[in-house]
Design a protein around this motif. Structure first.
Motif, mmCIF file in Angstrom:
data_model
loop_
_atom_site.group_PDB
_atom_site.id
_atom_site.type_symbol
_atom_site.label_atom_id
_atom_site.label_comp_id
_atom_site.label_asym_id
_atom_site.label_seq_id
_atom_site.Cartn_x
_atom_site.Cartn_y
_atom_site.Cartn_z
ATOM 1 N N ALA A 1 1.947 6.781 -6.751
ATOM 2 C CA ALA A 1 0.898 7.651 -7.306
ATOM 3 C C ALA A 1 1.492 9.183 -6.882
ATOM 4 N N VAL A 2 1.865 9.405 -5.820
ATOM 5 C CA VAL A 2 2.652 10.715 -5.666
ATOM 6 C C VAL A 2 3.288 11.114 -6.726
ATOM 7 N N TRP A 3 4.339 10.423 -7.034
ATOM 8 C CA TRP A 3 5.371 10.529 -7.736
ATOM 9 C C TRP A 3 4.749 10.973 -9.224
ATOM 10 N N VAL B 1 0.757 -1.198 -0.060
ATOM 11 C CA VAL B 1 0.038 0.100 -0.193
ATOM 12 C C VAL B 1 0.705 1.192 0.233
ATOM 13 N N PHE B 2 1.884 1.281 0.889
ATOM 14 C CA PHE B 2 2.650 2.480 0.838
ATOM 15 C C PHE B 2 3.531 2.506 -0.358
ATOM 16 N N VAL C 1 2.389 1.810 -3.687
ATOM 17 C CA VAL C 1 1.445 2.137 -4.334
ATOM 18 C C VAL C 1 1.384 3.804 -4.244
ATOM 19 N N MET C 2 0.993 4.124 -3.034
ATOM 20 C CA MET C 2 0.732 5.511 -2.643
ATOM 21 C C MET C 2 2.013 6.463 -3.127
ATOM 22 N N ALA C 3 3.427 5.840 -2.857
ATOM 23 C CA ALA C 3 4.414 6.703 -3.335
ATOM 24 C C ALA C 3 4.268 6.759 -4.675
#
Length: 80
Positions: free
Chosen positions: A42-44, A35-36, A38-40
């Motif tokens: 997405a932010v990138w 999850v972390f 995937v979120m990283a």
């Protein structure tokens, strides 16, 4: 020769109790890492997209009327 089976079994009993999982301990595990990650990503991706879109913006500020008047030698309304 003394019998070592009793001391060996006692040592193993202590090791087994140390290896048992603590029911009160919470860890994120593999799912938390996924999850972390995937979120990283997405932010990138969002930051990269924003950078490209901001590069396309052609922003030209309207000239300030007061600065134009001073440059032309006229004095605008005074404040104060």
């Amino acid at each position: 020769m003394p019998d070592m089976s009793a001391s060996a079994s006692m040592a193993m009993t202590h090791l087994v109790t140390l290896a048992e999982l603590d029911e009160d301990k919470v860890t994120p595990g593999v799912l938390g890492f996924i999850v972390f990650a995937v979120m990283a990503l997405a932010v990138w991706g969002l930051m990269r997209s924003m950078s490209r879109h901001m590069g396309k913006v052609d922003f030209k500020e309207a000239p300030d009327a007061e600065a134009e008047a001073e440059a032309a030698g006229r004095v605008g309304p005074q404040k104060g």
